[in-house]
Design an enzyme around this catalytic site. Sequence first.
Site, short mmCIF file in Angstrom:
data_model
loop_
_atom_site.label_atom_id
_atom_site.label_comp_id
_atom_site.label_asym_id
_atom_site.label_seq_id
_atom_site.Cartn_x
_atom_site.Cartn_y
_atom_site.Cartn_z
N LYS A 147 0.86 -1.19 0.00
CA LYS A 147 0.00 0.00 0.00
C LYS A 147 0.89 1.22 0.00
O LYS A 147 2.05 1.16 0.44
CB LYS A 147 -0.88 0.02 1.26
CG LYS A 147 -2.17 0.78 1.06
CD LYS A 147 -3.21 -0.10 0.39
CE LYS A 147 -4.50 0.64 0.13
NZ LYS A 147 -5.57 -0.26 -0.31
P1 NAD Z 1 -12.79 7.72 -2.67
O1 NAD Z 1 -11.78 8.74 -2.29
O2 NAD Z 1 -13.22 7.60 -4.07
O3 NAD Z 1 -14.11 7.93 -1.77
C1 NAD Z 1 -14.08 8.01 -0.38
C2 NAD Z 1 -15.46 8.48 0.09
O4 NAD Z 1 -15.49 8.46 1.52
C3 NAD Z 1 -15.80 9.91 -0.32
O5 NAD Z 1 -17.19 9.99 -0.60
C4 NAD Z 1 -15.47 10.71 0.93
O6 NAD Z 1 -16.18 11.94 1.02
C5 NAD Z 1 -15.94 9.73 1.99
N1 NAD Z 1 -15.37 10.02 3.30
C6 NAD Z 1 -14.09 10.35 3.60
N2 NAD Z 1 -13.98 10.57 4.92
C7 NAD Z 1 -15.20 10.36 5.44
C8 NAD Z 1 -15.72 10.44 6.75
N3 NAD Z 1 -14.94 10.76 7.78
N4 NAD Z 1 -17.03 10.17 6.93
C9 NAD Z 1 -17.81 9.85 5.89
N5 NAD Z 1 -17.38 9.74 4.62
C10 NAD Z 1 -16.08 10.01 4.42
O7 NAD Z 1 -12.21 6.33 -2.13
P2 NAD Z 1 -12.60 4.86 -2.61
O8 NAD Z 1 -11.61 4.44 -3.62
O9 NAD Z 1 -14.05 4.79 -2.90
O10 NAD Z 1 -12.29 4.01 -1.29
C11 NAD Z 1 -13.24 3.85 -0.24
C12 NAD Z 1 -12.86 2.65 0.63
O11 NAD Z 1 -12.82 1.47 -0.20
C13 NAD Z 1 -11.48 2.72 1.29
O12 NAD Z 1 -11.53 2.04 2.52
C14 NAD Z 1 -10.58 1.95 0.33
O13 NAD Z 1 -9.42 1.47 0.94
C15 NAD Z 1 -11.54 0.85 -0.07
N6 NAD Z 1 -11.20 0.16 -1.33
C16 NAD Z 1 -11.06 0.85 -2.49
C17 NAD Z 1 -10.79 0.18 -3.68
C18 NAD Z 1 -10.70 0.87 -5.01
O14 NAD Z 1 -10.62 0.17 -6.02
N7 NAD Z 1 -10.75 2.19 -5.08
C19 NAD Z 1 -10.64 -1.22 -3.66
C20 NAD Z 1 -10.80 -1.91 -2.46
C21 NAD Z 1 -11.09 -1.19 -1.30
#
Ligand code: NAD
Length: 424
Positions: free
Chosen positions: A113
């Site tokens: 990561k």
């Molecule tokens: P992103 O940046 O696209 O979206 C994150 C979202 O969470 C946004 O809507 C943001 O406003 C919201 N957020 C941030 N802080 C917050 C808070 N304190 N309270 C409420 N909402 C909050 O990120 P993403 O890629 O969608 O990732 C989201 C989760 O999924 C993370 O845990 C990431 O590790 C996990 N994940 C992502 C992927 C991927 O392919 N992008 C794959 C597996 C897991």
Amino acid sequence: MSKAIVSSLYDSDVFKMACRQFDQAADAISLPEEIRDRTKYPRRCLAVALPIKRDDGTVTVFEGYRVQHNLSTGPAKGGIRFHQDVTIGEVAALSMWMSWKCSLAGLPYGGAKGGVIVDPRQLSESELERLSRRYMQEIAPFIGPHVDVPAPDVGTNEKIMGWMMDTYSNHLGRNEPACVTGKPISLGGSQGRREATGAGVAYLVKRYLEDLNIPVAGATVAIQGFGNVGGETALALAGYGAKIIAISDYTTGIHNARGIDVKKALAFLQSQKVLRDFDGGEAITNEQLLGLDCTVLVPAALERVITAEIAAGLRCRVLAEAANGPTTFSADKILEQRGDIEVIPDVLCNAGGVIVSYFEWLQNLQNFYWDRDEVLQKLFVILDRAKSSVEYQKRKFKFSRRLAALTLGIQRVAEAKQSRGLFP
Ligand code: NAD
């Protein structure tokens, strides 16, 4: 028996949580002592200083990390997070979970990561490009298609992956699309990668609801976090006929018992950047969202949001962990005691992202590209296989579903390390 010398480098609540999960899983499968610490702790990490020229001519130095947890089962794989609260301990915990996730899905990858301490919303587009390129420039000697392959995570996206791919390729002097995944399609990105994590979450939710004899059509869903993963999960579940009754981002939650128009919410977000003032329902807090009465609750934001207190008050039937590490160790104990909530643990639930990243990497290495249907079909086959093996492990050893998933993931990494032996 020698004890490990454990450094304080990664010390943080989230790293401790990942370690406690590991210890519990290692005990559950009686993992031999001599292989435990090698399997548990990250293999290596890099910290980089990133001086960036700001639009006003001043210079700001940001700090970034890349942690490679395991390289014994293939090149390391894992996203890059741009967020103001990033710590090296958080990145290390996320790298551990990547190892178990790749292993559970049977991908030929280790776990890694990356992260940069920055609020990307505070940067202009050109500052963000300079930061992304500088970060890649600094980690370039540490990564590569057969060493470690980054991807998007919180605060990063396709465009940033495109800049990073270009920077790495320039560093090498030739095109190297396989150095990162989650790229724009025009640069060798895969069909279906953008929606892969959310599509995988929605598919598994559908499959688990089938097991519970609950029709997905009409099931009510609350989603915390409406970014890449939360937004695509909402779209896919709405496509299956579920009713999305709540969504949120860091500015607000939106609740509408009659169902939120997901496409309208996504269009609003596209133009306004945040959900605040979206008129598709009434405003609620993120905490209120987590406590809503619903069929499926999907945390899709950051880790450790479901604390013991919140776990005790949850009113969902299924908890689908789209985010990594959303449930604390003590909350997990409460969910186990309650026994009325089916948890789809993160390492299984959000594995769709890394599975399609694997497809993207394969397509890049082969210069042979697949269509979207083929990608999604292959994704669902791997998810079904992982789900079946988790359910088998759960039944066989009477484990919780999280323990079943973690033990499967950890076992394979430990076996690979044992088979390879110590060098020299
Ligand atoms: P992103 O940046 O696209 O979206 C994150 C979202 O969470 C946004 O809507 C943001 O406003 C919201 N957020 C941030 N802080 C917050 C808070 N304190 N309270 C409420 N909402 C909050 O990120 P993403 O890629 O969608 O990732 C989201 C989760 O999924 C993370 O845990 C990431 O590790 C996990 N994940 C992502 C992927 C991927 O392919 N992008 C794959 C597996 C897991």
